[in-house]
Design a protein around this motif. Structure first.
Motif, short mmCIF file in Angstrom:
data_model
loop_
_atom_site.label_atom_id
_atom_site.label_comp_id
_atom_site.label_asym_id
_atom_site.label_seq_id
_atom_site.Cartn_x
_atom_site.Cartn_y
_atom_site.Cartn_z
N UNK A 1 0.84 -1.19 0.00
CA UNK A 1 0.00 0.00 0.00
C UNK A 1 0.88 1.25 0.00
N UNK A 2 0.51 2.20 -0.81
CA UNK A 2 1.35 3.38 -0.98
C UNK A 2 0.53 4.59 -1.40
N UNK A 3 1.13 5.75 -1.24
CA UNK A 3 0.60 6.99 -1.80
C UNK A 3 1.54 7.43 -2.92
N UNK A 4 0.97 7.97 -3.96
CA UNK A 4 1.78 8.49 -5.07
C UNK A 4 1.16 9.78 -5.57
N UNK A 5 1.98 10.78 -5.72
CA UNK A 5 1.53 12.05 -6.27
C UNK A 5 2.69 12.69 -7.01
N UNK A 6 2.46 13.02 -8.26
CA UNK A 6 3.48 13.65 -9.11
C UNK A 6 4.76 12.82 -9.19
N UNK A 7 4.59 11.51 -9.24
CA UNK A 7 5.74 10.62 -9.42
C UNK A 7 6.53 10.33 -8.16
N UNK A 8 6.04 10.78 -7.00
CA UNK A 8 6.71 10.50 -5.74
C UNK A 8 5.93 9.42 -4.98
N UNK A 9 6.65 8.39 -4.55
CA UNK A 9 6.02 7.24 -3.91
C UNK A 9 6.37 7.19 -2.42
N UNK A 10 5.34 6.95 -1.61
CA UNK A 10 5.49 6.85 -0.16
C UNK A 10 4.79 5.58 0.32
N UNK A 11 5.42 4.85 1.27
CA UNK A 11 4.79 3.64 1.80
C UNK A 11 4.47 3.80 3.28
N UNK A 12 3.46 3.08 3.70
CA UNK A 12 2.95 3.12 5.06
C UNK A 12 3.91 2.42 6.03
N UNK A 13 4.18 3.07 7.17
CA UNK A 13 5.00 2.47 8.23
C UNK A 13 4.23 2.43 9.55
N UNK A 14 2.95 2.26 9.48
CA UNK A 14 2.10 2.30 10.67
C UNK A 14 2.41 1.13 11.61
N UNK A 15 2.22 1.34 12.91
CA UNK A 15 2.43 0.26 13.87
C UNK A 15 1.33 -0.79 13.77
N UNK A 16 0.23 -0.46 13.10
CA UNK A 16 -0.85 -1.43 12.93
C UNK A 16 -0.52 -2.45 11.84
N UNK A 17 0.52 -2.19 11.04
CA UNK A 17 0.90 -3.10 9.96
C UNK A 17 2.07 -3.97 10.40
N UNK A 18 2.09 -5.22 9.97
CA UNK A 18 3.15 -6.14 10.35
C UNK A 18 4.41 -5.96 9.52
N UNK A 19 4.31 -5.18 8.47
CA UNK A 19 5.44 -4.97 7.58
C UNK A 19 5.30 -3.59 6.94
N UNK A 20 6.36 -3.06 6.35
CA UNK A 20 6.23 -1.81 5.61
C UNK A 20 5.28 -1.98 4.43
N UNK A 21 4.50 -0.96 4.16
CA UNK A 21 3.55 -1.05 3.05
C UNK A 21 2.30 -1.83 3.39
N UNK A 22 1.99 -1.96 4.68
CA UNK A 22 0.77 -2.65 5.08
C UNK A 22 -0.46 -1.78 4.83
N UNK A 23 -1.65 -2.34 5.06
CA UNK A 23 -2.89 -1.60 4.78
C UNK A 23 -3.02 -0.34 5.62
N UNK A 24 -3.65 0.67 5.04
CA UNK A 24 -3.97 1.89 5.77
C UNK A 24 -5.24 1.69 6.59
N UNK A 25 -5.32 2.37 7.73
CA UNK A 25 -6.51 2.24 8.57
C UNK A 25 -7.73 2.86 7.91
#
Length: 302
Positions: A268-292
């Motif tokens: 799971x990620x956000x992307x805007x104008x070619x820039x990519x960001x991944x979720x690092x939430x404590x609710x996810x077991x790994x980087x890029x886990x689902x957003x709440x």
């Protein structure tokens, strides 16, 4: 000089062919661990190229002197055993890398998060102002306690993949330690309290989502990462900057390889104008886990 097949028995040929195949299968991921990630049109081809290179090596050895494959196979196995004792690249990593190649190319999908912030910015609200200002003031990646903590735990895991993924291994090692140790603790009922990263480290890694976000972003930035905090309705979480599309694909493959259980189905990620960001939430077991949720009302750029 052609290989003289006649001087070897059927059993010997079966043995040589079997050892050649096993040597190739072991050697390819090991070579791949020292090569940079290669992505072509969204396909991860670095391991495939390593397999080709290993095939050439094995073929040349067989062409020179077929029985030479026996000591070569034993040498490769010995290296794996020694690596096991020193906690480096082992047989487990070989299997994991083949699995990661299949998942990265065929199974794992990118799941872009469409939220209201991506579609249209909202007018700033006073509560948002207060939250953004309060959290931003507590982020300090230059603090010596934060820096030392981050360096120490960036070295806890994945060192055997440093030659391949470089700084990504340090970021993901630090993420793994923090998320595996962080314990959720509520703020007081009356006040919203934002703890500095140093406070959270000193209290044993306890706090709420705000404290986790401040801790994660402060620590990662202290070792060279670029981060931000996303505020959604009732929650806050940190995100890690991946870069452009190609760099995101490399990050995705690193996550698949370094977090094999459970198998990564989506990033799971956000992307805007070619820039990519991944979720690092404590609710996810790994980087890029689902957003709440997707009720984003503010970003804290750092």
């Amino acid at each position: 000089m052609a290989i003289d097949e006649s001087k070897y028995t059927v059993v010997q040929n079966i043995l040589f062919n079997t050892l050649s195949l096993l040597t190739l299968l072991l050697l390819a991921p090991y070579i791949n661990s020292f090569t940079p990630p290669l992505v072509a049109n969204g396909w991860h081809i670095d391991l495939l190229l390593a397999v080709v290179a290993s095939f050439i090596v094995v073929y040349v050895l067989r062409w020179i002197f077929r029985p030479l494959i026996i000591p070569i196979f034993l040498l490769v196995c010995s290296v794996m055993v020694v690596n096991k004792l020193s906690d480096r690249y082992t047989f487990y990593n070989v299997l994991n890398d083949y699995k990661g190649m299949v998942q990265g190319n065929l199974n794992t999908k990118g799941s872009k998060q469409l939220d209201i912030l991506s579609l249209y910015p909202r007018r700033v609200e006073s509560y948002r102002d207060k939250t953004v200002r309060g959290m931003r003031e507590k982020i300090n990646f230059q603090d010596s306690v934060v820096r030392n903590f981050s360096v120490k735990h960036s070295l806890d895991y994945y060192d055997e993949y440093f030659y391949k993924y470089g700084k990504i291994t340090r970021f993901l090692s630090l993420f793994r330690f923090i998320n595996s140790q962080f314990k959720y603790v509520l703020d007081s009922r009356r006040d919203e309290y934002f703890a500095t990263a140093q406070e959270t480290i000193q209290n044993g890694l306890g706090g709420d989502c705000d404290d986790h976000s401040i801790l994660m972003t402060s620590c990662l930035q202290s070792i060279g990462a670029r981060c931000r905090i996303v505020l959604v309705k009732g929650h806050a979480y940190p995100e890690l900057y991946c870069g452009d599309k190609e760099e995101f694909e490399i990050m995705k493959q690193a996550i698949i390889t370094l977090f094999p259980k459970p198998a990564v189905k989506e990033i799971y990620y956000h992307e805007l104008k070619g820039e990519y960001w991944i979720n690092l939430d404590y609710t996810a077991r790994r980087p890029g886990g689902p957003y709440m949720n997707d009720k984003v009302y503010a970003l804290i750029e750092l």
